[in-house]
Write an enzyme that holds these catalytic residues in place. Structure first.
Site: not given
Ligand code: C5P
Length: 234
Positions: A31, A58, A60, A63, A121, A213
């Site tokens: 991603k 990603d 999002k 517009d 979220t 992460r």
């Molecule tokens: O590090 P982690 O597993 O928390 O990363 C989650 C990824 O998913 C990040 O790139 C974050 O921006 C993305 N994301 C999220 N929640 C959402 C949409 C995207 O955590 N609702």
């Protein structure tokens, strides 16, 4: 659609991305988010594609329909595999996004899948009611936006694992539920409020998981990726 765990490449520079990806010899699903794309542009997509990986871009988008359509037309030419918009942009905007992707997809290539963000979220119940002035429960808004995305012809939504079952009931099994917030049992949750393991994601009906992460900051990223994959696929 590829069902491998999607690794969130939340890095600022192409060098960081290359260093991370060089640890893997297999084809991945990654991603690319705003941080990486807005600083490096289409070249980062071409570089990752050249390494043989699938890409979820990603960005999002949100517009007016015509602008989103044109933007999607351009993005489809980059040979990405999955891209997204905000469902709050409306039915017409989502239809326009799809039209743009169809028009921009080179002949003989598959159109990138298109999914919608329902409610972020990070949005709380109070914030939705007070700031967005949407009354009622956040789950109802999520389901409403998922149905609207389906009506517009989209392939699915980004959602939390905890919303996946509800969306499956409203929109069916084949409708994509791409779920971030994935952690290994006992792992650090970082800034995510509601997390789930890969096994729970599968049980709840996620069709793809997004893992950042828990893999990118692991001491042994390759080993963490393999563990996540095993738990997700078992
Ligand atoms: O590090 P982690 O597993 O928390 O990363 C989650 C990824 O998913 C990040 O790139 C974050 O921006 C993305 N994301 C999220 N929640 C959402 C949409 C995207 O955590 N609702």
């Amino acid at each position: 659609m590829n069902t491998k765990p999607i690794i969130a490449l939340d890095f600022p520079t192409p060098e960081d991305v290359t260093a991370f990806l060089s640890q893997f010899d297999e084809s991945l699903f990654v991603k690319v988010g705003m941080e990486l794309y807005l600083q490096n542009g289409p070249s980062i997509i071409r570089d990752i594609k050249a390494m043989g990986h699938d890409i979820f871009l990603d960005l999002k988008l949100h517009d007016i329909p015509n602008t989103v359509k044109s933007a999607m037309k351009g993005l489809a030419k980059l040979d990405i595999d999955l891209v997204n918009v905000h469902a709050a942009g409306g039915l017409r905007m989502m239809e326009a996004a799809l039209e743009g992707l169809k028009e921009g997809t080179p002949a003989g290539k598959e159109r990138p899948a298109l999914i919608a963000v329902t409610q972020l979220t990070s949005t709380s119940q109070a914030q939705m009611n007070d700031e967005q002035q949407i009354p009622g429960a956040i789950q109802d808004s999520v389901t409403h936006f998922a149905r609207l995305a389906k009506q517009a012809g989209l392939d699915g939504v980004v959602c939390s694992v905890h919303e996946a079952k509800m969306i499956e009931e409203a929109c069916g099994k084949a409708f994509l539920k791409v779920t971030p917030g994935i952690r290994l049992a006992g792992g650090e949750t970082h800034d995510q409020k509601r997390v789930a393991t890969p096994q729970v994601a599968r049980q709840e009906g996620s069709t793809q998981i997004v893992v950042g992460r828990a893999i990118t900051q692991a001491d042994d990223a390759r080993n963490a990726y393999q563990t996540v994959t095993q738990l997700w696929e078992d």
